[in-house]
Scaffold this motif. Sequence first.
Motif, PDB file in Angstrom:
ATOM      1  N   CYS A  13       0.802  -1.020   0.045  1.00 47.56           N
ATOM      2  CA  CYS A  13      -0.114  -0.003   0.160  1.00 47.56           C
ATOM      3  C   CYS A  13       0.996   1.195   0.173  1.00 47.56           C
ATOM      4  O   CYS A  13       1.645   1.539   0.866  1.00 47.56           O
TER       5      CYS A  13
ATOM      6  N   LEU B 221      -0.207   4.363   0.297  1.00 48.15           N
ATOM      7  CA  LEU B 221      -0.468   5.391   1.101  1.00 48.15           C
ATOM      8  C   LEU B 221      -0.005   5.220   2.750  1.00 48.15           C
ATOM      9  O   LEU B 221       0.457   6.116   3.198  1.00 48.15           O
ATOM     10  N   CYS B 222       0.068   3.955   3.090  1.00 52.58           N
ATOM     11  CA  CYS B 222       0.599   3.671   4.287  1.00 52.58           C
ATOM     12  C   CYS B 222       1.716   2.898   4.846  1.00 52.58           C
ATOM     13  O   CYS B 222       2.157   2.568   5.872  1.00 52.58           O
TER      14      CYS B 222
ATOM     15  N   CYS C  18      -6.119   3.198   7.192  1.00 52.02           N
ATOM     16  CA  CYS C  18      -6.052   3.416   5.815  1.00 52.02           C
ATOM     17  C   CYS C  18      -7.014   2.885   4.859  1.00 52.02           C
ATOM     18  O   CYS C  18      -7.707   1.665   5.257  1.00 52.02           O
TER      19      CYS C  18
ATOM     20  N   CYS D   8      -6.418   0.743   2.653  1.00 50.30           N
ATOM     21  CA  CYS D   8      -6.138  -0.765   2.429  1.00 50.30           C
ATOM     22  C   CYS D   8      -6.842  -1.732   3.404  1.00 50.30           C
ATOM     23  O   CYS D   8      -6.698  -2.804   3.333  1.00 50.30           O
TER      24      CYS D   8
END
Length: 293
Positions: free
Chosen positions: A37, A39-40, A60, A62
């Motif tokens: 992921c 994003l995180c 997140c 995900c």
Amino acid sequence: MNVVQADQSCEHCHGKGVRLSILKNNLKADVCGCFKCELCNNEGRLFREDEQGRSFMADCECQTLRKRVNMLTEAGLPGKYVRATLETYQPMNNTQKVALSRTKDFLSDFKNRPMDFMGSLIYMGNPGTGKTHLCVGVVKHLVMKLGIPCKFVDFFHLLSDIRQGYSEEKAEKSIIEPFVESRVLVIDELGKGKKGEWALDMLDQFISARYNAGNKVTLYTTNYKSELPKRKKSKMGNTTFVNTADGEYQKSYEKETLGEVVGERIFSRLSENSQFLELEGDDFRKIMMGRTS
Ligand SMILES: [Zn+2]
Ligand SMILES: [Zn+2]
């Protein structure tokens, strides 16, 4: 999900980010090792800002995938259906085609229709016609695409778990509750096993509780049919059954109907809000040799 960053060339998940395996005869789902992921950074949580510009920790996006993957494991699907989806179901005749298309209609209506109009589906037919395959496909779709919790139970096994529970002084309620309360439930092999009063009483309680809750959807598979195959006079003048695959008439599901097996009361409740899907065909587990149905 746009945050899914799985490897398209991954041999385990083929870019889906989800890896399926078999653990103790049940299907187990995991987030695939190739999943990243962005994003995180696979932490599952990340900082966000509220309207005042203060940052706070939040899940997140995900996590949606992670939750659904856990939910799929918890559904309790049989491990041998690890590869079964609606896409891998290959209808062998018109009745199976109809069952597949009704199943797809059922899924596409799922989000849009009020729950009390959803009703239930009863897949009827000989072993190996793909009834369980279709139900497993439904569960995988509802969990992974829509995030709807589902459970799968072999009713015959559930009854033996309850019996076992008596001897361990476990309350019957704690065993059946997760199945009674699940929004979507597959009851596999309805009518299988001994049909004593106790078993029918359990089934009645079970179906009544789900029915009365009003927002439950149940899918059943059964080898029993709503009517017996037509009888005709053979040349010898004896009465014989027709339309059966293998000429064996000893099996109980060819001698009794579902109504006779579960009793009038349960059958009329089932009939009230269910679609009956009759699948005809030979046992294609035998035909396909080693492939899961
Ligand atoms: Zn992968
Ligand atoms: Zn993430």
